[in-house]
Design an enzyme around this catalytic site. Structure first.
Site, PDB file in Angstrom:
ATOM      1  N   ASP A  10      50.276 -17.738  39.421  1.00  0.00           N
ATOM      2  CA  ASP A  10      52.149 -16.938  38.643  1.00  0.00           C
ATOM      3  C   ASP A  10      52.317 -18.571  38.308  1.00  0.00           C
ATOM      4  O   ASP A  10      53.015 -19.606  38.313  1.00  0.00           O
ATOM      5  CB  ASP A  10      52.243 -15.922  39.702  1.00  0.00           C
ATOM      6  N   ASP A  12      56.250 -18.396  37.062  1.00  0.00           N
ATOM      7  CA  ASP A  12      57.933 -17.728  37.813  1.00  0.00           C
ATOM      8  C   ASP A  12      58.568 -17.370  39.216  1.00  0.00           C
ATOM      9  O   ASP A  12      57.697 -16.654  39.820  1.00  0.00           O
ATOM     10  CB  ASP A  12      58.686 -16.421  37.061  1.00  0.00           C
TER      11      ASP A  12
HETATM   12  C1  XBP Z   1      58.388 -13.050  36.014  1.00  0.00           C
HETATM   13  C2  XBP Z   1      59.056 -12.725  35.321  1.00  0.00           C
HETATM   14  C3  XBP Z   1      59.668 -12.725  34.153  1.00  0.00           C
HETATM   15  C4  XBP Z   1      60.717 -13.363  33.756  1.00  0.00           C
HETATM   16  C5  XBP Z   1      61.328 -13.176  32.794  1.00  0.00           C
HETATM   17  O1  XBP Z   1      56.992 -13.550  35.913  1.00  0.00           O
HETATM   18  O2  XBP Z   1      59.179 -11.391  36.179  1.00  0.00           O
HETATM   19  O3  XBP Z   1      59.072 -11.881  33.814  1.00  0.00           O
HETATM   20  O4  XBP Z   1      61.349 -13.178  35.141  1.00  0.00           O
HETATM   21  O5  XBP Z   1      59.895 -13.430  31.774  1.00  0.00           O
HETATM   22  P1  XBP Z   1      56.672 -14.018  36.479  1.00  0.00           P
HETATM   23  P2  XBP Z   1      60.319 -13.292  29.819  1.00  0.00           P
HETATM   24  O6  XBP Z   1      56.502 -13.922  38.034  1.00  0.00           O
HETATM   25  O7  XBP Z   1      54.680 -12.772  35.904  1.00  0.00           O
HETATM   26  O8  XBP Z   1      56.157 -15.568  36.130  1.00  0.00           O
HETATM   27  O9  XBP Z   1      61.959 -12.915  29.885  1.00  0.00           O
HETATM   28  O10 XBP Z   1      59.920 -14.511  29.311  1.00  0.00           O
HETATM   29  O11 XBP Z   1      59.655 -11.709  29.654  1.00  0.00           O
HETATM   30 MG    MG Z   2      56.884 -14.155  40.227  1.00  0.00          MG
END
Ligand code: XBP
Ligand code: MG
Length: 257
Positions: A10, A12
Site C-alpha cells: 500500500d 499512503d
Molecule cells: C489512501 C487514501 C487516498 C489518499 C488520497 O490510499 O485513501 O485516498 O488519502 O489520495 P492508500 P487521492 O492507503 O490505499 O494508498 O486524493 O489521490 O485519491
Molecule cells: Mg494506506
C-alpha cells in the site's frame, strides 16, 4: 507452501505518513484556492479516512456535513465533475508538498525494498491514491528511480471500486500472474486490510497515528512499523519470534505459517 515471490505495498500511511501532513493539507489548500470555507482539521480528517480515495472522500464529506451543497454557479457540469476538478487541484498541491520533502519514508521501508530487489522478490504497489501521487512519493521519499523497482503500480481509478473492495489486489495478482499464496501485503488501514484479505492475501499491518486503535482482525502480524536493525519494531499482535525488524526471512516464515 510456496516461497515468497512478491511483496505488495500500500502507499499512503504504509510507505510514508502522507495523510495528516500531506493529503490533508493539500485538500485544504485546494479548498482555499476554490474559495470554499472548508477546513479539514486533524480530527475531522481522521473521521473522513473511513472512505478511501480523494474524490470519494470529498463526496462523503459533502453528504455528511453539507448535504444541500450546490457547486458554485461558474462550475461547468454536474457535482461529480466539479469534485473531479477540485480533486485535480488537490493533486497538484499534494505533489508540490511532496517535492518540498516534508514527508519522510517510514522506518524499514527502503531497507525491505532493497532486500527484495537484491533477492529477486517481485514488487508491486496497490493504492487508492492517484498514480501520479504515488510516483512523486516514490521519487521524492525513497529514491529517484524507485518507480522502476515496482513491476506493477496499481493506483487510483484503474479499478472502479476502491478499497475495501478487493479489486485493486485482484488487478495486481492478474497483472503479475501470481498465486496469492506466494505474496505478502503491507498495509496500514482496516480498509486496505479488508481489501487484501478478500483477495486471499496474507497481510502485515504497520499502524500509524490514525489507525493504531482500529480493528485489524485477520492480519498476520500487526506492528508499529517495519523496524530497522537499530530501531526495533513493537509487535501489537501476531508472532514475530525473536526478530526485531521485518525482513524477508520473517516474511517467508509468516507466509508458510
Ligand atoms: C489512501 C487514501 C487516498 C489518499 C488520497 O490510499 O485513501 O485516498 O488519502 O489520495 P492508500 P487521492 O492507503 O490505499 O494508498 O486524493 O489521490 O485519491
Ligand atoms: Mg494506506
Amino acid at each position: 507452501m510456496p516461497q515468497l515471490q512478491a511483496l505488495i505495498f500500500d502507499v499512503d500511511g504504509t510507505l510514508a505518513e502522507t495523510e495528516r501532513d500531506g493529503h490533508r493539507l493539500a485538500f485544504n489548500r485546494a479548498f482555499a484556492a476554490a474559495n470554499l470555507d472548508w477546513d479539514w482539521s486533524i480530527d475531522l480528517y481522521g473521521e473522513l479516512l473511513e472512505v478511501a480515495g480523494g474524490k470519494e472522500r470529498i463526496q462523503f464529506y459533502l453528504d455528511r456535513y453539507h448535504p444541500v451543497f450546490q457547486p458554485p454557479e461558474a462550475a461547468v457540469g454536474d457535482l461529480k465533475s466539479w469534485i473531479a476538478a477540485l480533486h485535480q487541484a488537490k493533486t497538484a498541491h499534494y505533489k508540490q508538498l511532496l517535492t518540498e520533502g516534508v514527508i519522510p519514508v517510514r522506518p524499514g521501508v527502503r531497507r525491505l525494498l532493497q532486500e527484495a530487489r537484491a533477492q529477486g522478490v517481485r514488487l508491486a504497489i496497490a493504492t487508492t491514491s492517484a498514480p501520479e501521487n504515488a510516483i512523486v512519493l516514490l521519487e521524492t521519499a525513497i529514491a529517484p528511480d524507485a518507480q522502476s523497482w515496482f513491476e506493477v503500480l496499481a493506483a487510483g481509478d484503474i479499478v472502479p471500486a476502491k478499497k475495501p473492495a478487493p479489486d485493486i489486489y485482484f488487478y495486481v495478482l492478474q497483472a503479475m500472474q501470481l498465486d496469492p499464496q506466494a505474496c505478502l501485503v503491507i498495509e496500514d488501514s482496516p480498509q486496505g486490510l479488508q481489501a487484501a484479505l478478500q483477495a486471499g492475501l496474507k497481510t502485515i499491518v504497520t499502524v500509524n497515528d490514525y489507525t493504531r486503535h482500529q480493528d485489524f482482525s485477520g492480519a498476520t502480524l500487526i506492528l508499529n512499523h517495519l523496524g530497522e536493525p537499530d530501531r526495533p519494531f513493537e509487535v501489537r499482535a501476531g508472532d514475530a519470534g525473536e526478530t526485531t525488524y521485518f525482513d524477508l526471512a520473517l516474511a517467508n516464515t509468516l507466509l508458510q505459517s
